[in-house]
Scaffold this active site. Structure first.
Site, PDB file in Angstrom:
ATOM      1  N   HIS A 279      -4.520   6.594  53.781  1.00 39.94           N
ATOM      2  CA  HIS A 279      -3.292   7.375  53.935  1.00 39.94           C
ATOM      3  C   HIS A 279      -2.760   7.663  52.530  1.00 39.94           C
ATOM      4  O   HIS A 279      -2.690   6.754  51.702  1.00 39.94           O
ATOM      5  CB  HIS A 279      -2.261   6.582  54.751  1.00 39.94           C
ATOM      6  CG  HIS A 279      -0.890   7.166  54.682  1.00 39.94           C
ATOM      7  ND1 HIS A 279      -0.634   8.467  55.059  1.00 39.94           N
ATOM      8  CD2 HIS A 279       0.304   6.671  54.245  1.00 39.94           C
ATOM      9  CE1 HIS A 279       0.648   8.730  54.853  1.00 39.94           C
ATOM     10  NE2 HIS A 279       1.236   7.656  54.355  1.00 39.94           N
TER      11      HIS A 279
ATOM     12  N   GLU B  63       6.229  12.045  63.094  1.00 33.86           N
ATOM     13  CA  GLU B  63       7.438  11.279  62.792  1.00 33.86           C
ATOM     14  C   GLU B  63       8.549  12.225  62.356  1.00 33.86           C
ATOM     15  O   GLU B  63       9.581  11.788  61.859  1.00 33.86           O
ATOM     16  CB  GLU B  63       7.175  10.206  61.740  1.00 33.86           C
ATOM     17  CG  GLU B  63       6.677  10.717  60.425  1.00 33.86           C
ATOM     18  CD  GLU B  63       6.487   9.607  59.420  1.00 33.86           C
ATOM     19  OE1 GLU B  63       7.462   8.938  59.082  1.00 33.86           O
ATOM     20  OE2 GLU B  63       5.335   9.416  58.962  1.00 33.86           O
TER      21      GLU B  63
ATOM     22  N   CYS C 265       3.606   7.179  59.788  1.00 38.68           N
ATOM     23  CA  CYS C 265       2.384   7.925  59.462  1.00 38.68           C
ATOM     24  C   CYS C 265       1.154   7.396  60.201  1.00 38.68           C
ATOM     25  O   CYS C 265       0.083   7.993  60.120  1.00 38.68           O
ATOM     26  CB  CYS C 265       2.123   7.880  57.959  1.00 38.68           C
ATOM     27  SG  CYS C 265       3.544   8.367  56.990  1.00 38.68           S
TER      28      CYS C 265
HETATM   29  N1  CAA Z   1       2.769  10.183  32.460  1.00 37.58           N
HETATM   30  C1  CAA Z   1       1.962   9.484  33.297  1.00 37.58           C
HETATM   31  N2  CAA Z   1       2.417   8.596  34.208  1.00 37.58           N
HETATM   32  C2  CAA Z   1       3.756   8.402  34.288  1.00 37.58           C
HETATM   33  C3  CAA Z   1       4.651   9.092  33.448  1.00 37.58           C
HETATM   34  C4  CAA Z   1       4.118  10.023  32.503  1.00 37.58           C
HETATM   35  N3  CAA Z   1       4.907  10.719  31.689  1.00 37.58           N
HETATM   36  N4  CAA Z   1       5.909   8.684  33.751  1.00 37.58           N
HETATM   37  C5  CAA Z   1       5.792   7.784  34.750  1.00 37.58           C
HETATM   38  N5  CAA Z   1       4.495   7.609  35.087  1.00 37.58           N
HETATM   39  C6  CAA Z   1       3.939   6.766  36.133  1.00 37.58           C
HETATM   40  C7  CAA Z   1       4.578   5.404  36.278  1.00 37.58           C
HETATM   41  O1  CAA Z   1       4.069   4.494  35.326  1.00 37.58           O
HETATM   42  C8  CAA Z   1       4.213   5.056  37.687  1.00 37.58           C
HETATM   43  O2  CAA Z   1       2.872   4.639  37.770  1.00 37.58           O
HETATM   44  P1  CAA Z   1       2.480   3.206  38.392  1.00 37.58           P
HETATM   45  O3  CAA Z   1       3.043   3.193  39.803  1.00 37.58           O
HETATM   46  O4  CAA Z   1       0.999   3.208  38.379  1.00 37.58           O
HETATM   47  O5  CAA Z   1       3.142   2.200  37.518  1.00 37.58           O
HETATM   48  C9  CAA Z   1       4.279   6.415  38.420  1.00 37.58           C
HETATM   49  O6  CAA Z   1       4.222   7.405  37.400  1.00 37.58           O
HETATM   50  C10 CAA Z   1       5.530   6.616  39.229  1.00 37.58           C
HETATM   51  O7  CAA Z   1       6.621   6.294  38.433  1.00 37.58           O
HETATM   52  P2  CAA Z   1       7.887   5.535  39.018  1.00 37.58           P
HETATM   53  O8  CAA Z   1       7.471   4.343  39.810  1.00 37.58           O
HETATM   54  O9  CAA Z   1       8.863   5.336  37.919  1.00 37.58           O
HETATM   55  O10 CAA Z   1       8.413   6.667  40.005  1.00 37.58           O
HETATM   56  P3  CAA Z   1       9.686   6.743  40.921  1.00 37.58           P
HETATM   57  O11 CAA Z   1      10.603   5.599  40.732  1.00 37.58           O
HETATM   58  O12 CAA Z   1      10.249   8.098  40.708  1.00 37.58           O
HETATM   59  O13 CAA Z   1       9.110   6.621  42.404  1.00 37.58           O
HETATM   60  C11 CAA Z   1       7.786   6.708  44.364  1.00 37.58           C
HETATM   61  C12 CAA Z   1       7.808   6.919  42.832  1.00 37.58           C
HETATM   62  C13 CAA Z   1       8.219   5.282  44.693  1.00 37.58           C
HETATM   63  C14 CAA Z   1       6.405   6.981  44.877  1.00 37.58           C
HETATM   64  C15 CAA Z   1       8.811   7.717  44.980  1.00 37.58           C
HETATM   65  O14 CAA Z   1       8.349   9.016  44.794  1.00 37.58           O
HETATM   66  C16 CAA Z   1       9.075   7.480  46.456  1.00 37.58           C
HETATM   67  O15 CAA Z   1       9.952   6.712  46.826  1.00 37.58           O
HETATM   68  N6  CAA Z   1       8.291   8.175  47.371  1.00 37.58           N
HETATM   69  C17 CAA Z   1       8.451   8.009  48.803  1.00 37.58           C
HETATM   70  C18 CAA Z   1       7.911   6.696  49.310  1.00 37.58           C
HETATM   71  C19 CAA Z   1       6.401   6.607  49.304  1.00 37.58           C
HETATM   72  O16 CAA Z   1       5.687   7.580  49.263  1.00 37.58           O
HETATM   73  N7  CAA Z   1       5.903   5.364  49.416  1.00 37.58           N
HETATM   74  C20 CAA Z   1       4.483   5.113  49.500  1.00 37.58           C
HETATM   75  C21 CAA Z   1       4.126   3.948  50.400  1.00 37.58           C
HETATM   76  S1  CAA Z   1       4.906   4.110  52.002  1.00 37.58           S
HETATM   77  C22 CAA Z   1       3.864   5.128  52.892  1.00 37.58           C
HETATM   78  O17 CAA Z   1       2.729   5.310  52.565  1.00 37.58           O
HETATM   79  C23 CAA Z   1       4.424   5.788  54.117  1.00 37.58           C
HETATM   80  C24 CAA Z   1       4.791   7.177  53.794  1.00 37.58           C
HETATM   81  O18 CAA Z   1       3.985   8.078  53.942  1.00 37.58           O
HETATM   82  C25 CAA Z   1       6.140   7.436  53.276  1.00 37.58           C
END
Ligand code: CAA
Length: 391
Positions: A237, A83, A115
């Site tokens: 995945h 992709e 993916c």
């Molecule tokens: N200690 C431990 N844990 C902590 C922490 C700390 N100090 N601070 C935050 N966390 C935890 C949060 O509680 C959260 O856990 P949960 O999801 O279990 O509640 C986790 O860390 C992530 O925190 P946020 O949700 O606040 O993080 P974020 O807003 O920065 O976004 C994300 C995380 C959405 C994965 C972002 O990195 C993102 O958009 N990534 C790209 C999209 C992605 O990977 N999506 C996955 C599904 S889509 C897919 O699979 C296709 C693909 O390959 C893209």
């Protein structure tokens, strides 16, 4: 439905990049508490391509050991899933075909559905093998995951290629015919043609993934698939490794099974070892999970493994693969570990510099800086053409 011929993965090899960015460096730059990366999303580091690496150089590096070990006489098809395509018309696999000097009597094609693409490639390969079991198909999954700098997605980048030789009477894994399928039109993650970096709705993508787990397993069950208890392990995945935990707990809940922490760890823990240090490798990710499981688990001969492949947008598939007798003699565990350990750590500035580089679109002669120590490199962009060379 089933056939007498065992078909599946005969050999599997992977490659990654010259460089790696530890999440500690990213956290120090953006002031994030490191626990969010190490525990919250389950990532330690992410592979970063050198200026002269791309999906083709990684793919050729992943496939070269397969061709060296088995020859190329039986390979009549190469399917390249990605992709992060480098051309809108020409299949990236043709460059790999050339670099590896594969026979001209060969069809080469590129497949895309986020993916999920490599799983489609694998299924199409199995169909070709069923038609003519004397042939082999080279399936390659290669991707560079790139999000905007300073965006939430930045911590979930990575890069790798997995090459699989698919054929009859496989030495590693037999793939079962039954599959659970799921498609839904969602805008959770996409990359318009005019963009280098993907666009993503993070929370929507996690929800869409979980809906797809449920949908694909529902269909798998309706198709007469195995029950949860029959699986020795599950490979998901892994856009970030914590996602596999979310997914497996969701599946257990959906099936009304116990979500006991130790049982979840036993079912998926070993599959995250490579992804946690490589990062998201998109199409390759679920197969890196499979490699990590096979490399570390006790003997899994005859014990089915559930694979869940997800591609945003979205398409998903759940299917079973069973390791065959003697598979452990054919694993590439040492080489896999070396692929991970050979990467050179970058500091944040070095990573940012590489992230921001793009080729000018002026059709001029643009040699790339020689950085990679891998077997293949992207030497230049010249007359709008990518010039590759073996090192
Ligand atoms: N200690 C431990 N844990 C902590 C922490 C700390 N100090 N601070 C935050 N966390 C935890 C949060 O509680 C959260 O856990 P949960 O999801 O279990 O509640 C986790 O860390 C992530 O925190 P946020 O949700 O606040 O993080 P974020 O807003 O920065 O976004 C994300 C995380 C959405 C994965 C972002 O990195 C993102 O958009 N990534 C790209 C999209 C992605 O990977 N999506 C996955 C599904 S889509 C897919 O699979 C296709 C693909 O390959 C893209």
């Amino acid at each position: 439905m089933s056939s007498d011929i065992a078909v599946g993965i005969h050999d599997l090899s992977f490659a990654s990049t010259e460089f790696v960015l530890p999440h500690t460096a990213l956290a120090a730059h953006n002031g994030t508490e490191i626990g969010k990366y190490h525990i919250g999303i389950g990532q330690q580091s992410m592979s970063v391509p050198a200026a002269d690496e791309d999906i083709v150089t990684m793919a050729a590096a992943a496939a070269a050991p397969l061709v060296a070990a088995h020859g190329s006489d039986r390979i009549r098809t190469v399917v390249f899933a990605t992709e992060s395509s480098i051309d809108q018309a020409k299949a990236a696999g043709i460059y790999v075909h050339s670099l590896l000097q594969l026979p001209s009597a060969c069809r080469v094609v590129e497949l895309k559905q986020a993916c999920y693409g490599a799983t489609a490639a694998l299924q199409f390969a199995l169909g070709l093998i069923r038609r003519d079991p004397a042939q082999q198909v080279l399936v390659i999954a290669s991707d560079v995951s790139k999000y905007e700098l300073d965006s939430p997605g930045e911590a979930t980048q990575g890069a790798a290629a997995v090459a699989m030789l698919v054929g009859a009477d496989p030495a590693l894994l037999r793939i079962e015919d039954r599959s659970g399928l799921f498609t839904a039109d969602v805008m959770d993650f996409w990359r318009p043609n005019y963009r280098d970096a993907a666009l993503v709705d993070g929370q929507e993508s996690i929800n869409a993934y979980l809906q797809a787990v449920e949908g694909a397993f529902k269909d798998y069950s309706e198709q007469g698939g195995r029950t949860l208890e029959e699986f020795a392990a599950f490979c998901y995945h892994q856009p970030f490794t914590k996602m596999a935990y979310k997914a497996h707990r969701h599946l257990l809940n959906y099936c009304g099974a116990d979500t006991d922490k130790e049982a979840v760890e036993a079912a998926i823990g070993l599959t995250t070892a490579y992804n946690t240090v490589i990062g998201n490798s998109y199409t390759a990710s679920v197969y890196l999970g499979l490699a990590a499981l096979l490399d570390q688990a006790d003997d899994l001969t005859g014990r089915p493994i559930g694979l869940f492949s997800y591609g945003s947008g979205s398409v998903a598939e759940f299917f079973a693969a069973t390791p065959v007798a003697g598979y452990r003699e054919h694993l590439r565990t040492k080489a896999n570990r070396a692929t991970i350990e050979r990467r050179t750590p970058l500091d944040y500035a070095g990573y940012r510099d590489l992230h921001q580089r793009t080729f000018p679109g002026d059709g001029g002669d643009h040699p790339t800086e020689a950085q990679t120590t891998g077997p293949f490199r992207l030497a230049a962009l010249r007359d709008h053409k990518r010039i590759y060379e073996a090192r």
